[in-house]
Design an enzyme around this catalytic site. Structure first.
Site, mmCIF file in Angstrom:
data_model
loop_
_atom_site.group_PDB
_atom_site.id
_atom_site.type_symbol
_atom_site.label_atom_id
_atom_site.label_comp_id
_atom_site.label_asym_id
_atom_site.label_seq_id
_atom_site.Cartn_x
_atom_site.Cartn_y
_atom_site.Cartn_z
ATOM 1 N N LYS A 45 -1.194 7.665 -42.983
ATOM 2 C CA LYS A 45 -0.701 6.628 -43.895
ATOM 3 C C LYS A 45 0.811 6.800 -44.056
ATOM 4 O O LYS A 45 1.328 7.914 -43.949
ATOM 5 C CB LYS A 45 -1.421 6.767 -45.258
ATOM 6 C CG LYS A 45 -0.900 5.851 -46.353
ATOM 7 C CD LYS A 45 -1.131 4.385 -46.060
ATOM 8 C CE LYS A 45 -0.459 3.470 -47.083
ATOM 9 N NZ LYS A 45 -0.210 2.110 -46.540
ATOM 10 N N ASN A 99 3.529 8.272 -40.030
ATOM 11 C CA ASN A 99 4.126 6.947 -40.154
ATOM 12 C C ASN A 99 5.175 7.039 -41.271
ATOM 13 O O ASN A 99 4.863 7.405 -42.393
ATOM 14 C CB ASN A 99 3.019 5.939 -40.493
ATOM 15 C CG ASN A 99 3.522 4.516 -40.603
ATOM 16 O OD1 ASN A 99 4.136 4.139 -41.584
ATOM 17 N ND2 ASN A 99 3.255 3.718 -39.583
ATOM 18 N N ASN A 127 8.085 3.025 -39.349
ATOM 19 C CA ASN A 127 7.464 1.769 -39.768
ATOM 20 C C ASN A 127 8.548 0.819 -40.273
ATOM 21 O O ASN A 127 8.991 0.923 -41.419
ATOM 22 C CB ASN A 127 6.424 2.057 -40.861
ATOM 23 C CG ASN A 127 5.678 0.822 -41.290
ATOM 24 O OD1 ASN A 127 6.032 -0.289 -40.916
ATOM 25 N ND2 ASN A 127 4.644 1.000 -42.088
ATOM 26 N N CYS A 130 6.330 -3.172 -42.324
ATOM 27 C CA CYS A 130 5.407 -3.439 -43.432
ATOM 28 C C CYS A 130 5.815 -4.745 -44.115
ATOM 29 O O CYS A 130 6.946 -4.858 -44.600
ATOM 30 C CB CYS A 130 5.424 -2.285 -44.433
ATOM 31 S SG CYS A 130 4.432 -2.686 -45.898
ATOM 32 N N ASN A 192 2.150 -4.574 -35.996
ATOM 33 C CA ASN A 192 1.763 -4.426 -37.389
ATOM 34 C C ASN A 192 1.153 -5.764 -37.826
ATOM 35 O O ASN A 192 0.935 -6.655 -37.003
ATOM 36 C CB ASN A 192 2.976 -4.031 -38.246
ATOM 37 C CG ASN A 192 2.561 -3.309 -39.524
ATOM 38 O OD1 ASN A 192 1.502 -3.592 -40.102
ATOM 39 N ND2 ASN A 192 3.379 -2.396 -39.981
HETATM 40 C C1 SIN Z 1 1.045 -1.347 -46.823
HETATM 41 O O1 SIN Z 1 1.034 -0.198 -47.280
HETATM 42 O O2 SIN Z 1 1.357 -2.327 -47.519
HETATM 43 C C2 SIN Z 1 0.667 -1.604 -45.392
HETATM 44 C C3 SIN Z 1 1.515 -0.829 -44.474
HETATM 45 C C4 SIN Z 1 2.074 -1.629 -43.354
HETATM 46 O O3 SIN Z 1 1.743 -2.813 -43.184
HETATM 47 O O4 SIN Z 1 2.876 -1.095 -42.606
#
Ligand code: SIN
Length: 303
Positions: A45, A99, A127, A130, A192
């Site tokens: 995560k 990540n 990442n 998001c 994503n």
């Molecule tokens: C999120 O935590 O909102 C999703 C993560 C992502 O889309 O990279």
């Protein structure tokens, strides 16, 4: 038996099947369902420089052939990860890739620098895609200039394998892939989630507290396949494909489109042992078609 191993920069993966960030916890959550060590890799995560409580609820919604999420990068921050999570996952005999996200370039750099000394974290996935945060996240991944800047900044402080996770919410994803490749990314992963929305007609309200969220699951697979195919033709670094992969055939399609490895996401919520079934299905396909190595099918799409 066919050789399932693939290489993503310095990472030698025992097979091309990895779990996607945000759908697999940190690994131990799935110990009851499979031998996690059999995976090619685990993507954790998202990890940010500071604690994030995430977005208000509701932040999940089921959609036809998929789901929307607007979690908002909830996590306890990189220091907590190092002190409390890493000791519980460092024993895994597979690649653990963190990540990494944040709202500023300095924040991304801080997380990457702190993770670098951890011996069993063999790479990070940046990442920049998001869609659920007001600052950072996708804002970095929808502009070539911003994507290049954050990749360069992290590259300068992080010497291990650097994967950049791309957003599909752009006109030309290949352009973004080339921009991050030029700044030192060792691999790109895509896609994503796609920015979407759900409405409750009876209540005349949006379903998600944030109104919009990221769409994933089988509904996005044709878009993801098209983007992986476009990016694989545009860059020299290995591409990691994801987006709606639910079975071995889906995964094989991504490999044929040019992905060196795949990540399985939303399908983990439906069948927590799906990654192993996908892995075994790829092996069965290679045997049935008399391939001696999975590498023989990567980019192997006939015209
Ligand atoms: C999120 O935590 O909102 C999703 C993560 C992502 O889309 O990279």
């Amino acid at each position: 038996m066919p050789d399932l191993s693939v290489d993503i920069h310095k990472l030698h993966l025992k097979n091309p099947v990895m779990s996607a960030s945000g759908t697999f916890g940190y690994g131990p959550e799935y110990d009851d369902f499979m031998d996690v060590n059999r995976l090619g890799g685990i993507l954790t995560k998202a990890c940010t420089s500071k604690n994030r409580d995430g977005n208000h609820y509701p932040r999940m919604a089921e959609t036809p052939m998929g789901m929307l999420n607007s979690v908002g990068l909830q996590n306890k921050g990189v220091d907590y990860f190092i002190e409390s999570i890493y000791p519980k996952i460092k024993h895994y005999d597979t690649h653990i890739i963190v990540n990494v996200s944040d709202s500023t370039i300095e924040g991304y750099m801080e997380v990457a620098e702190k993770l670098l000394p951890l011996e069993n974290i063999t790479g990070i996935e940046l990442n920049i895609s998001c869609p659920n945060v007001k600052e950072g996240g996708m804002a970095f991944g929808t502009s070539c200039t911003m994507a290049a800047a954050v990749t360069r900044a992290v590259r300068d402080v992080y010497s291990k394998t650097l994967i950049v996770k791309l957003s599909p919410n752009v006109t030309d994803i290949a352009e973004i892939a080339m921009a991050v490749e030029a700044e030192g990314a060792n691999s790109v992963s895509l896609i994503n989630t796609l920015l979407g929305m759900a409405i409750d007609a009876e209540k005349r309200r949006p379903v998600l507290a944030t109104i919009t969220g990221g769409l994933s699951g089988p509904a996005v697979k044709p878009i993801a396949l098209r983007m992986v195919w476009q990016v694989a033709k545009a860059v020299k670094i290995p591409v990691i494909g994801m987006g709606g992969i639910s079975n071995a055939t889906d995964a094989i399609e991504f490999l044929l489109a040019g992905a060196t490895a795949v990540q399985v996401g939303t399908a983990n919520f439906i069948d927590p042992s799906v990654c192993i079934k996908i892995l075994e299905g790829i092996e069965e396909y290679l045997v049935r078609h008399r391939f001696s190595s999975v590498k023989e099918i990567i980019g192997g799409l006939s015209a």
